[in-house]
Design a protein around this motif. Structure first.
Motif, PDB file in Angstrom:
ATOM      1  N   ARG A  55       9.496  12.357 -12.153  1.00 34.91           N
ATOM      2  CA  ARG A  55       8.385  11.156 -11.817  1.00 34.91           C
ATOM      3  C   ARG A  55       7.165  11.410 -12.041  1.00 34.91           C
ATOM      4  NH1 ARG A  55       9.237   9.734  -5.807  1.00 34.91           N
ATOM      5  NH2 ARG A  55       7.259   8.630  -6.256  1.00 34.91           N
ATOM      6  N   PHE A  56       6.808  12.551 -12.023  1.00 34.19           N
ATOM      7  CA  PHE A  56       5.640  12.762 -12.358  1.00 34.19           C
ATOM      8  C   PHE A  56       5.427  14.001 -13.622  1.00 34.19           C
ATOM      9  CE2 PHE A  56       5.161  11.264  -7.973  1.00 34.19           C
ATOM     10  CZ  PHE A  56       4.228  10.420  -8.011  1.00 34.19           C
TER      11      PHE A  56
ATOM     12  N   SER B  23      -1.350   4.632   7.187  1.00 35.59           N
ATOM     13  CA  SER B  23      -1.436   3.365   6.643  1.00 35.59           C
ATOM     14  C   SER B  23      -0.447   2.265   7.302  1.00 35.59           C
ATOM     15  CB  SER B  23      -1.280   3.362   5.237  1.00 35.59           C
ATOM     16  OG  SER B  23      -0.296   4.041   5.013  1.00 35.59           O
ATOM     17  N   ARG B  24       0.497   2.729   8.180  1.00 36.53           N
ATOM     18  CA  ARG B  24       1.555   1.853   8.626  1.00 36.53           C
ATOM     19  C   ARG B  24       0.637   1.092   9.769  1.00 36.53           C
ATOM     20  NH1 ARG B  24       6.479   2.602   6.371  1.00 36.53           N
ATOM     21  NH2 ARG B  24       6.936   4.870   5.980  1.00 36.53           N
TER      22      ARG B  24
ATOM     23  N   LEU C  63       1.106   4.199  -2.701  1.00 38.88           N
ATOM     24  CA  LEU C  63       0.774   5.366  -2.355  1.00 38.88           C
ATOM     25  C   LEU C  63       1.798   6.579  -3.020  1.00 38.88           C
ATOM     26  CD1 LEU C  63      -0.296   6.755   1.087  1.00 38.88           C
ATOM     27  CD2 LEU C  63       0.699   8.101  -0.337  1.00 38.88           C
ATOM     28  N   PHE C  64       3.375   6.024  -2.848  1.00 43.76           N
ATOM     29  CA  PHE C  64       4.114   7.074  -3.174  1.00 43.76           C
ATOM     30  C   PHE C  64       4.372   7.039  -4.824  1.00 43.76           C
ATOM     31  CE2 PHE C  64       4.875   7.180   1.302  1.00 43.76           C
ATOM     32  CZ  PHE C  64       4.585   8.418   1.577  1.00 43.76           C
TER      33      PHE C  64
ATOM     34  N   LEU D 182       3.101   7.231   8.799  1.00 43.23           N
ATOM     35  CA  LEU D 182       1.607   7.279   8.189  1.00 43.23           C
ATOM     36  C   LEU D 182       0.645   6.329   8.757  1.00 43.23           C
ATOM     37  CD1 LEU D 182       3.466   6.510   4.462  1.00 43.23           C
ATOM     38  CD2 LEU D 182       2.782   8.826   5.133  1.00 43.23           C
TER      39      LEU D 182
ATOM     40  N   ARG E 235      11.084   8.415   0.430  1.00 43.46           N
ATOM     41  CA  ARG E 235      10.198   8.385  -0.450  1.00 43.46           C
ATOM     42  C   ARG E 235       9.243   9.430  -0.678  1.00 43.46           C
ATOM     43  NH1 ARG E 235       7.805   2.348  -0.187  1.00 43.46           N
ATOM     44  NH2 ARG E 235       8.590   2.794   2.019  1.00 43.46           N
ATOM     45  N   TYR E 236       8.795   9.916   0.723  1.00 45.18           N
ATOM     46  CA  TYR E 236       7.636  10.702   0.899  1.00 45.18           C
ATOM     47  C   TYR E 236       7.951  12.083   0.729  1.00 45.18           C
ATOM     48  CZ  TYR E 236      10.030  10.444   5.111  1.00 45.18           C
ATOM     49  OH  TYR E 236      11.153  10.494   5.843  1.00 45.18           O
TER      50      TYR E 236
ATOM     51  N   LEU F  44       0.772  -1.287  -0.082  1.00 42.88           N
ATOM     52  CA  LEU F  44       0.230   0.144  -0.009  1.00 42.88           C
ATOM     53  C   LEU F  44       0.951   1.344   0.085  1.00 42.88           C
ATOM     54  CD1 LEU F  44      -2.712   1.255   0.182  1.00 42.88           C
ATOM     55  CD2 LEU F  44      -2.762   1.131   2.499  1.00 42.88           C
ATOM     56  N   ILE F  45       1.970   1.244   0.947  1.00 44.09           N
ATOM     57  CA  ILE F  45       2.553   2.313   0.948  1.00 44.09           C
ATOM     58  C   ILE F  45       3.477   2.863  -0.218  1.00 44.09           C
ATOM     59  CG2 ILE F  45       4.677   3.541   2.220  1.00 44.09           C
ATOM     60  CD1 ILE F  45       3.348   2.155   4.706  1.00 44.09           C
ATOM     61  N   ASP F  46       4.058   1.744  -0.887  1.00 43.16           N
ATOM     62  CA  ASP F  46       4.953   1.774  -2.153  1.00 43.16           C
ATOM     63  C   ASP F  46       3.822   2.408  -3.258  1.00 43.16           C
ATOM     64  OD1 ASP F  46       6.869   0.485  -1.044  1.00 43.16           O
ATOM     65  OD2 ASP F  46       6.637  -1.762  -2.062  1.00 43.16           O
TER      66      ASP F  46
END
Lengths: 446, 623
Positions: free
Chosen positions: B282-283, B427-428, A438-439, B425, B271-272, A434-436
């Motif tokens: 990347r975008f 989600s963790r 997300l980023f 996060l 990454r974040y 999920l985290i992969d």
């Protein structure tokens, strides 16, 4: 998994050749102890010619295939001895191997090792098992398809939908200040859930096809005595020149025969005994018949069209009312005097073998057998079906919760459940996915 | 001779030193520059999604960050307030000048705590046990335990374009030798990287054309113990800024000049927290990227340009900033830079944050591979608590994944290790409905009190609150809403479906549309605070989902109960995948649950491990 196992890998009986397979640390060492042309260090994935000998006596002239770990079926050292077929020779070699330190493999043990050594995933190992046991062509294809990963692909596709949705919900939670990101609103979530649900429904529907492919269709034939049940049965069986089998065992002694309809097994069950009786002995037979009727996927009621319906016929019509059924009105070579209002009536007669093709066509149509044959990517065992049903339930719960005003971040936990259950089918759980994701999908951060 | 020596006075170090001293340990806090204590070298904010919950947990456990933030911010918001209770979190714009002062005041008032200036370059280690530290002037200081909270200062290098300057943030001195000495002791050293954006002079910004972002018009505090300290109407604004095609073109044209893309950097970045050049690459098809202008302090006129961190040379940075609408004439007071620093492999530390190799040595914060003030503070607190408990021969204090985000953080670090700097996060956390910001005290304060990390006063306030919640539930349970014509009318007006009978209020609360505010119309709840009402509402309204998480937690607890013997020899387990074997031997998980979370350890490996344990250790039991 410490010891070296061996077994006869080809089916027993008389054939041109037989193969004995060994797997484990000592597979090569043990082979060399009885092989005239010893496998040398570093030799792998080759075939060697020589003799199997015991105490200087030649048992057979053989080809030995050597495959060293890890590129083998079990990821262990594997040796396959191709010997001349025949019960005696093959068994003799097996016996020699056992005395040299091999252990006889349990059923499915090679596959189990392949799974435990990480060579194949759970779904694939189940599929291999089914492949070994497959009786019909379709069933074999179904098994092959799963091994090839078609089903894995479909499940991964649904999981991909779910995880990208979850990643979007997460980015809304973790980076609420980034207003440029797509915001998953209730309406949008609803749309996405509908799409995912449809795919899951397909999979669940497929599961019933899968059951048909792996278990076949049970057809119970009922009707009063002398209406032509046996003739129909015999014609069906004759024409197919089919797998008329004599299956032993008390629960199956009603099965008269199995035919293959476009590759699907159709088991024909005779339930001659269905009528009310006071006779004790007969009663046991009747109960068994009723049981067969309940277990049947389809009931075929045979009526004599040349005579008016009597009480027994009416009772039988009543019995099949709520079941999936076909009514075969027999004897249309004579004058038909009855009129049945039902969607699935076929007129015919067994004398000039009329109507039996329509009967088969009807079966094919009713069970979507044509459709099944187009794409054999179905779940078939109970574990898989139960998991996919639970995944579907989680998705339904998500939709219900959404309708009753539960916040999206809580609904996400149902999505997660669904995702995990689908992952369990293919034996895949990867926590950081999920985290992969997300980023990968969103551009956020200072 | 000290009980506890804390090296570094950032967010981890301050919490570690304070709690150790509070727990009665003679504590020394050593920092290279005392004026730089509790510095916020990057963003001017405390909290945020998930991080705000960590701040609440720190407060519930007796730490300082929540209180200090409450006394030093000039804008506060409850993030995700329109979403579910599990994901709400506070975020404050903290004043970079005030925050360190408030922290310093708290530390100065803490008995048993001394602060000293000095650069630690080595450890004194005897028989694999730390016994003190050595400063760069050769001075030796003895202590029973040492907590390293070195932040980004280990072997730090500042990167701007092709320039590479040894030193920490704001040109501070770096530690040159400590990293090498840690390596000699057996620690695996990782090179990490992070970055910070430009600071812009206030009077050079054209605020008139920028979209403002304001704080909430409700009073919030991080701490469970302090009253709101601010005037709602005097909160400061932040502003939104966007990049445009011109900005992207400048970045693309100069990509090779950046430290990262020019190959001048070696560290692994988060990454974040991608730099702006990363985002553009990347975008590539995104037309614009969102940036934020945030004031650093009300006492000086610099603004932080969030989202624009870069390692481009200065002249390119000028062009980039000037391409932004509203910043055409901006004066850059500090250029953006990337910073590289050394960290250790967190798989070499145990859940108490004591290292596995050197006894009585603890590490917390960026040295363990994390990023963020809150993540650092949470670890500092746990390291300080455990160093103190160990001196008293008491059991270590480990928070489980279903007890706190801090538990998730530390478990992730020591079990999975890191590849890039770790940020918390939501989600963790797999139990985030249990780990809410509103119940941090309920989850943690009693536990902290039991080990002496929380004052009697604080505990008393907590037990009073719990008692009030209990009576509130009774009140709601013992009273029914009688459906009169008046109630019907009221419900109709609010578009709420009318209950089919007279239910008690607790039952009604389970309906999504019936909130505590509705109940207050019929039942006098003026004795109860907003927090107490909220607690009961969440508990009943989301009961189904909360129970689901409890069931998951029970499952996990069963695996947590399966202890792996300390002396297990992983090389003896047959057929286990070699990657799994290596990871297990490195992490040495304490329970099967922890083992199953290690990346590279598959369910099959766990089965084999269980089989081995059963065979090997039940055999022992039979002997």
């Amino acid at each position: 998994m410490d010891d070296t196992i061996c077994a006869i890998a080809t089916s027993l009986g008389v054939g041109a050749i037989s193969i004995i397979r060994l797997s484990g640390d000592k597979a090569i060492e043990i082979t060399n102890s009885i092989f005239s042309n010893p496998i040398k260090k570093g030799e792998s994935h080759i075939i060697k010619y020589g003799h199997i000998t015991l105490d200087n006596e030649i048992i057979d002239e053989v080809l030995v295939m050597v495959m060293r770990a890890p590129k083998t079926y079990t990821k262990e050292d594997v040796v396959e001895i191709n010997c001349h077929g025949g019960y005696t020779t093959t068994n003799k070699i097996l016996e020699v191997l056992l005395t040299k330190g091999c252990r006889l493999a349990e059923p499915g043990e090679f596959t189990k090792r392949a799974f435990l050594n990480g060579r194949i995933n759970l779904l694939e190992s189940e599929a291999v098992n089914e492949l070994i046991n497959a009786k019909t062509e379709s069933k074999r294809k179904l098994s092959l398809n799963q091994i090839g990963g078609n089903l894995t692909k479909i499940i991964n596709d649904i999981r991909e939908d779910i995880i990208s949705l979850m990643a979007n919900i997460e980015v809304n939670i973790d980076y609420p200040e980034y207003t440029d990101n797509l915001v998953i609103t209730e309406n949008l979530l609803n749309e996405k859930l509908v799409v995912i649900s449809q795919k899951l429904d397909q999979l669940v529907k497929g599961a019933s096809y899968g059951k048909i492919v792996s278990d076949g269709i049970n057809v119970a034939i009922i009707g009063k005595p002398n209406v032509g049940k046996s003739s129909i049965l015999n014609h069906l069986l004759d024409e197919e020149k089919a797998i008329v089998t004599d299956i032993a065992g008390t629960t199956r002694d009603l099965v008269e025969g199995i035919i293959s309809l476009d590759g699907i097994e159709v088991k024909l069950i005779d339930t001659a005994g269905i009528h009310e009786t006071t006779d004790v002995v007969e009663k046991i037979g009747v109960e068994k018949s009723n049981q067969a009727l309940n277990d049947a996927d389809l009931v075929l009621l045979v009526l004599d069209g040349s005579r008016p319906l009597d009480e027994d016929d009416k009772k039988l019509l009543n019995v099949i009312k709520d079941k999936k059924h076909v009514i075969f009105v027999n004897k249309n070579d004579e004058k038909i005097v009855i009129n049945i209002s039902d969607d699935n009536v076929i007129y015919g007669n067994t004398k000039s073998v009329n109507g039996l093709d329509s009967l088969k066509d009807t079966l094919i149509e009713m069970f979507n057998i044509n459709e099944i044959n187009k794409d054999l990517t179905y779940l078939s065992n109970a574990r898989q079906i139960s998991l996919v049903n639970r995944a579907n339930d989680a998705m339904k719960k998500a939709k219900e919760s959404l309708d009753s005003g539960i916040p999206i971040d809580l609904i996400e936990s149902d999505l997660k459940t669904c995702y995990d259950l689908l992952g369990e089918i293919i034996g895949d759980t990867y926590e950081d996915a999920l985290i992969d994701r997300l980023f990968r999908d969103f551009c956020v951060g200072k | 001779m000290y009980d506890v020596i804390v090296v570094g006075a950032g967010h981890a170090g301050c919490e570690a030193a304070h709690i150790a001293a509070f727990m009665g340990k003679k504590t020394l806090l050593v920092t290279a520059n005392i004026d730089n204590l509790a510095d916020m070298p990057c963003n001017p904010s405390i909290g945020g999604s998930a991080k705000g919950i960590i701040v609440r947990e720190i407060d519930a456990l007796g730490g300082l960050m929540g209180k200090v933030a409450d006394y030093s911010h000039f804008q506060i918001k409850m993030l995700n307030n329109s979403k579910g209770p599990a994901v709400r979190a506070l975020r404050a714009q903290a004043d970079k000048r005030v925050y360190p002062k408030v922290m310093r005041k708290y530390l100065d008032e803490t008995p048993n705590l001394e602060i000293k200036e000095g650069m630690v370059e080595n450890l004194i280690v005897d028989n694999n046990t730390v016994t003190g530290v050595v400063l760069n002037n050769g001075e030796k200081i003895e202590g029973t335990s040492v907590i390293l909270t070195t932040g980004t200062y280990l072997n730090a290098n500042i990167l701007i374009g092709s320039e590479n300057t040894p030193g920490g943030p704001h040109g501070e001195k770096r530690s040159n030798e400590l990293s090498t000495n840690l390596h000699k002791l057996g620690f695996n050293i990782k090179r990490l990287k992070t970055g910070t954006p430009q600071r812009i002079k206030a009077d050079s910004i054209n605020f008139d054309i920028l979209k403002p972002e304001t704080g909430d018009d409700v009073y919030w505090t991080f701490s469970f113990d302090v009253e709101p300290q601010y005037d709602l109407n005097r909160q400061q604004k932040c502003y939104l800024v966007y990049t445009n095609e011109n900005t992207h073109q400048i970045i693309r044209d100069n990509l090779k000049k950046s430290a990262m893309y020019g190959g001048y950097a070696t560290g692994v970045g988060p990454r974040y927290c991608p730099s702006i050049e990363d985002k553009i690459v990347r975008f590539a098809d995104k037309e614009r990227h969102q940036l934020f202008l945030e004031p650093e302090s009300i006492y000086y006129d610099e603004w932080y340009l969030q989202g624009f961190s870069t390692s481009m040379p200065r002249d390119v940075q000028e062009k980039m900033v000037h391409s932004l609408k509203g910043l055409e004439n901006a004066v850059i007071s500090k250029y953006a830079y990337a910073i590289e620093y050394d960290a250790i492999d967190p798989m070499q530390i145990s859940p108490s944050l004591e290292t596995k190799i050197i006894k009585n040595l603890y590490t917390a914060g960026q040295i363990n591979g994390t990023s963020g003030y809150e993540e650092a503070a949470g670890q500092g607190l746990i390291a300080g608590i455990n160093a103190s408990l160990k001196i008293d021969n008491k059991e270590e204090f480990i928070l489980k994944r279903h007890e706190a985000y801090i538990g998730v953080l530390i478990d992730d670090l020591v079990t999975k290790g890191i590849t890039d700097p770790y940020r918390m996060l939501t989600s963790r956390a797999e139990f985030r409905l249990l780990l809410r910001h509103d119940n941090a005290d309920i989850r943690l304060t009693k536990k902290a009190y039991d080990i002496g990390a929380v004052s009697e006063d604080k505990y008393q306030r907590f037990t009073n609150k719990m008692a009030k919640i209990k009576t509130l539930k009774e009140l709601l349970n013992n009273n029914k809403l009688v459906i009169t014509d008046e109630v019907k009318k009221d419900f109709k007006e609010r578009n709420i479906s009318i209950p089919s009978g007279n239910f008690n209020y607790l039952t009604l609360l389970k309906r999504p549309e019936i909130t505590m505010d509705i109940i207050k119309r019929y039942l006098d709840l003026s004795d109860y605070t907003h927090e107490e009402c909220e607690q009961v509402e969440i508990e009943y309204k989301y009961e189904g989902y909360i129970n689901k998480e409890y069931q998951e937690k029970e499952k996990l607890d069963k695996l947590e109960e399966k202890q792996i013997p300390d002396d297990i020899d992983y090389s003896k387990i047959k057929n286990i995948a070699s990657e799994a074997r290596q990871k297990l031997a490195l992490v040495r998980p304490k329970t099967i649950a922890q083992a199953s979370r290690i990346s590279g350890v598959n369910p099959v490996d766990i089965s084999l491990l269980l089989v081995y344990m059963k065979r090997e250790y039940s055999k022992d039991a039979n002997k």
